[in-house]
Design a protein around this motif. Structure first.
Motif, PDB file in Angstrom:
ATOM      1  N   MET A 186       0.851  -1.194   0.000  1.00 50.61           N
ATOM      2  CA  MET A 186       0.000   0.000   0.000  1.00 50.61           C
ATOM      3  C   MET A 186       0.888   1.246   0.000  1.00 50.61           C
ATOM      4  SD  MET A 186      -2.980   1.119   2.702  1.00 50.61           S
ATOM      5  CE  MET A 186      -1.803   1.403   4.018  1.00 50.61           C
ATOM      6  N   SER A 187       0.608   2.177  -0.895  1.00 53.04           N
ATOM      7  CA  SER A 187       1.406   3.395  -0.963  1.00 53.04           C
ATOM      8  C   SER A 187       1.020   4.341   0.165  1.00 53.04           C
ATOM      9  CB  SER A 187       1.210   4.070  -2.317  1.00 53.04           C
ATOM     10  OG  SER A 187      -0.147   4.441  -2.493  1.00 53.04           O
ATOM     11  N   LEU A 188       2.008   5.090   0.635  1.00 45.71           N
ATOM     12  CA  LEU A 188       1.786   6.023   1.725  1.00 45.71           C
ATOM     13  C   LEU A 188       1.404   7.395   1.192  1.00 45.71           C
ATOM     14  CD1 LEU A 188       4.887   5.158   3.943  1.00 45.71           C
ATOM     15  CD2 LEU A 188       2.504   4.554   4.410  1.00 45.71           C
ATOM     16  N   GLN A 189       0.547   8.082   1.930  1.00 48.86           N
ATOM     17  CA  GLN A 189       0.243   9.473   1.634  1.00 48.86           C
ATOM     18  C   GLN A 189       1.362  10.360   2.172  1.00 48.86           C
ATOM     19  OE1 GLN A 189      -3.955  10.689   2.371  1.00 48.86           O
ATOM     20  NE2 GLN A 189      -4.135   8.634   3.281  1.00 48.86           N
ATOM     21  N   PRO A 190       1.600  11.506   1.554  1.00 50.03           N
ATOM     22  CA  PRO A 190       2.667  12.385   2.038  1.00 50.03           C
ATOM     23  C   PRO A 190       2.414  12.874   3.459  1.00 50.03           C
ATOM     24  CG  PRO A 190       1.994  13.005  -0.181  1.00 50.03           C
ATOM     25  CD  PRO A 190       0.993  12.003   0.312  1.00 50.03           C
ATOM     26  N   ILE A 191       3.463  12.834   4.264  1.00 53.01           N
ATOM     27  CA  ILE A 191       3.416  13.390   5.615  1.00 53.01           C
ATOM     28  C   ILE A 191       3.595  14.898   5.519  1.00 53.01           C
ATOM     29  CG2 ILE A 191       4.606  13.447   7.851  1.00 53.01           C
ATOM     30  CD1 ILE A 191       5.366  10.483   7.300  1.00 53.01           C
ATOM     31  N   LYS A 192       2.721  15.636   6.182  1.00 54.25           N
ATOM     32  CA  LYS A 192       2.786  17.095   6.137  1.00 54.25           C
ATOM     33  C   LYS A 192       3.773  17.597   7.189  1.00 54.25           C
ATOM     34  CE  LYS A 192      -2.026  17.399   4.589  1.00 54.25           C
ATOM     35  NZ  LYS A 192      -3.391  17.914   4.916  1.00 54.25           N
ATOM     36  N   VAL A 193       4.708  18.429   6.746  1.00 52.80           N
ATOM     37  CA  VAL A 193       5.723  19.003   7.630  1.00 52.80           C
ATOM     38  C   VAL A 193       5.608  20.518   7.570  1.00 52.80           C
ATOM     39  CG1 VAL A 193       8.174  19.140   8.180  1.00 52.80           C
ATOM     40  CG2 VAL A 193       7.273  17.092   7.068  1.00 52.80           C
ATOM     41  N   TRP A 194       5.548  21.154   8.746  1.00 53.48           N
ATOM     42  CA  TRP A 194       5.550  22.603   8.815  1.00 53.48           C
ATOM     43  C   TRP A 194       6.901  23.079   9.328  1.00 53.48           C
ATOM     44  CZ3 TRP A 194       1.172  19.799   9.645  1.00 53.48           C
ATOM     45  CH2 TRP A 194       0.037  20.175   8.906  1.00 53.48           C
ATOM     46  N   GLY A 195       7.476  24.041   8.602  1.00 56.11           N
ATOM     47  CA  GLY A 195       8.770  24.565   8.984  1.00 56.11           C
ATOM     48  C   GLY A 195       8.859  26.049   8.719  1.00 56.11           C
ATOM     49  N   HIS A 196      10.066  26.578   8.920  1.00 53.56           N
ATOM     50  CA  HIS A 196      10.364  27.983   8.655  1.00 53.56           C
ATOM     51  C   HIS A 196      11.778  28.044   8.106  1.00 53.56           C
ATOM     52  CE1 HIS A 196      10.714  32.279   9.047  1.00 53.56           C
ATOM     53  NE2 HIS A 196      11.714  32.162   9.897  1.00 53.56           N
ATOM     54  N   ALA A 197      11.984  28.820   7.052  1.00 53.04           N
ATOM     55  CA  ALA A 197      13.255  28.799   6.335  1.00 53.04           C
ATOM     56  C   ALA A 197      14.442  29.209   7.199  1.00 53.04           C
ATOM     57  CB  ALA A 197      13.183  29.708   5.110  1.00 53.04           C
ATOM     58  N   GLY A 198      14.216  30.032   8.224  1.00 55.92           N
ATOM     59  CA  GLY A 198      15.323  30.507   9.045  1.00 55.92           C
ATOM     60  C   GLY A 198      15.565  29.690  10.294  1.00 55.92           C
ATOM     61  N   THR A 199      14.888  28.558  10.427  1.00 58.09           N
ATOM     62  CA  THR A 199      14.976  27.755  11.643  1.00 58.09           C
ATOM     63  C   THR A 199      15.518  26.368  11.323  1.00 58.09           C
ATOM     64  OG1 THR A 199      13.056  28.928  12.524  1.00 58.09           O
ATOM     65  CG2 THR A 199      13.635  26.870  13.590  1.00 58.09           C
ATOM     66  N   PRO A 200      16.541  25.897  12.040  1.00 61.30           N
ATOM     67  CA  PRO A 200      17.150  24.606  11.695  1.00 61.30           C
ATOM     68  C   PRO A 200      16.393  23.374  12.167  1.00 61.30           C
ATOM     69  CG  PRO A 200      18.363  25.652  13.464  1.00 61.30           C
ATOM     70  CD  PRO A 200      17.345  26.650  13.021  1.00 61.30           C
ATOM     71  N   ASN A 201      15.567  23.488  13.201  1.00 58.34           N
ATOM     72  CA  ASN A 201      14.968  22.272  13.763  1.00 58.34           C
ATOM     73  C   ASN A 201      14.104  21.470  12.785  1.00 58.34           C
ATOM     74  OD1 ASN A 201      16.163  22.274  16.311  1.00 58.34           O
ATOM     75  ND2 ASN A 201      14.654  23.700  17.129  1.00 58.34           N
ATOM     76  N   PRO A 202      13.305  22.107  11.920  1.00 57.18           N
ATOM     77  CA  PRO A 202      12.548  21.300  10.962  1.00 57.18           C
ATOM     78  C   PRO A 202      13.432  20.484  10.029  1.00 57.18           C
ATOM     79  CG  PRO A 202      11.618  23.490  11.122  1.00 57.18           C
ATOM     80  CD  PRO A 202      12.903  23.522  11.873  1.00 57.18           C
ATOM     81  N   LEU A 203      14.654  20.968   9.804  1.00 57.54           N
ATOM     82  CA  LEU A 203      15.555  20.259   8.907  1.00 57.54           C
ATOM     83  C   LEU A 203      15.919  18.880   9.449  1.00 57.54           C
ATOM     84  CD1 LEU A 203      17.144  20.428   6.275  1.00 57.54           C
ATOM     85  CD2 LEU A 203      18.966  21.601   7.528  1.00 57.54           C
ATOM     86  N   LYS A 204      15.962  18.746  10.767  1.00 59.59           N
ATOM     87  CA  LYS A 204      16.210  17.420  11.356  1.00 59.59           C
ATOM     88  C   LYS A 204      15.141  16.427  10.914  1.00 59.59           C
ATOM     89  CE  LYS A 204      16.199  18.785  15.686  1.00 59.59           C
ATOM     90  NZ  LYS A 204      16.282  18.731  17.165  1.00 59.59           N
ATOM     91  N   VAL A 205      13.903  16.879  10.963  1.00 61.70           N
ATOM     92  CA  VAL A 205      12.782  16.012  10.585  1.00 61.70           C
ATOM     93  C   VAL A 205      12.846  15.665   9.102  1.00 61.70           C
ATOM     94  CG1 VAL A 205      10.264  15.887  10.401  1.00 61.70           C
ATOM     95  CG2 VAL A 205      11.341  16.882  12.444  1.00 61.70           C
ATOM     96  N   VAL A 206      13.125  16.663   8.272  1.00 61.72           N
ATOM     97  CA  VAL A 206      13.209  16.435   6.829  1.00 61.72           C
ATOM     98  C   VAL A 206      14.319  15.429   6.513  1.00 61.72           C
ATOM     99  CG1 VAL A 206      13.729  17.520   4.616  1.00 61.72           C
ATOM    100  CG2 VAL A 206      12.173  18.638   6.225  1.00 61.72           C
ATOM    101  N   MET A 207      15.441  15.530   7.202  1.00 63.31           N
ATOM    102  CA  MET A 207      16.536  14.586   6.975  1.00 63.31           C
ATOM    103  C   MET A 207      16.117  13.154   7.274  1.00 63.31           C
ATOM    104  SD  MET A 207      19.815  16.689   8.439  1.00 63.31           S
ATOM    105  CE  MET A 207      20.549  18.002   7.458  1.00 63.31           C
ATOM    106  N   ILE A 208      15.370  12.965   8.353  1.00 66.96           N
ATOM    107  CA  ILE A 208      14.906  11.616   8.700  1.00 66.96           C
ATOM    108  C   ILE A 208      13.898  11.120   7.667  1.00 66.96           C
ATOM    109  CG2 ILE A 208      13.749  10.228  10.457  1.00 66.96           C
ATOM    110  CD1 ILE A 208      16.666  11.312  11.095  1.00 66.96           C
TER     111      ILE A 208
END
Length: 221
Positions: A1-23
């Motif tokens: 079964m294919s997965l639906q895209p996981i929604k991620v909210w971030g901000h371009a000037g903040t590094p913490n969302p990048l951790k999630v995107v990397m995973i």
């Protein structure tokens, strides 16, 4: 079964969302990354997702679960989607607990101190040299801990790359962007420098860094 895209909210000037995107990239999970501006973070509809008004947050349509706080999100993604321990370790193993140790060190040691350095060098309304000195010294201290651990090792836990390595990369991207001369990672912390280069060369990490750089450039950061 294919997965639906996981929604991620971030901000371009903040590094913490990048951790999630990397995973997400490492686990090859589909996702949609929405960059919010600072005003949007403190108002509806975003505060109904994260009442703390910070990023990151995710909404997973495959499970119906929404989570905020980067460490909690990463633990969720690993437990839900890394059943083969691609970038993690078997539950209950020594390495499992050691990798969580490093995740918590990143959240309690690296993130707050590096973040305060950013605050006092960029955002604070007054120049406070003693505060800048304090947090630059904390960056050096935290980096020194990592440098000592990494002597003679390629990665933090066991003998393989894991999420514990990836989570430190975004704030060191900030160091390289803002304070390369002041901190001097390459010169003063050679084991950390070599480790970061190994991690950044990974395709998933490189893609995440490139996307962040493009978003930062688009916002003039």
């Amino acid at each position: 079964m294919s997965l639906q895209p996981i929604k991620v909210w971030g901000h371009a000037g903040t590094p913490n969302p990048l951790k999630v995107v990397m995973i997400l990239e490492e686990l090859k999970l589909p996702y949609e990354h929405t960059f919010l501006d600072l005003k949007e973070l403190k108002n509806e509809p975003y505060t109904s997702i994260n009442p703390n008004g910070r990023v990151p947050a995710i909404e997973d349509p495959n499970t119906g679960i929404s989570i905020w706080e980067s460490g909690a999100i990463i633990e969720y993604l690993l437990e839900t989607y890394d059943k083969e321990n691609t970038i993690s370790f078997p539950a209950g193993s020594k390495e499992h607990f050691q990798s969580r140790q490093w995740l918590h060190y990143q959240m309690s040691g690296q993130g707050p101190y590096f973040g305060q350095a950013a605050w006092f060098t960029i955002y604070h309304s007054e120049k406070v040299p003693s505060a800048v000195d304090r947090y630059f010294n904390e960056i050096r201290r935290v980096t020194g801990v990592l440098d000592k651990i990494l002597e003679g090792k390629e990665y933090l836990v066991g003998e393989k790359y894991s999420y514990a390595d990836a989570v430190f990369v975004p704030w060191y991207d900030v160091v390289a962007f803002l304070w390369s001369a002041e901190i001097g990672v390459e010169k003063n912390f050679p084991h950390v420098d070599a480790w970061l280069r190994r991690i950044q060369a990974r395709p998933a990490i490189s893609r995440a860094l490139d996307d962040k750089a493009k978003a930062r450039a688009a916002e003039g950061k």
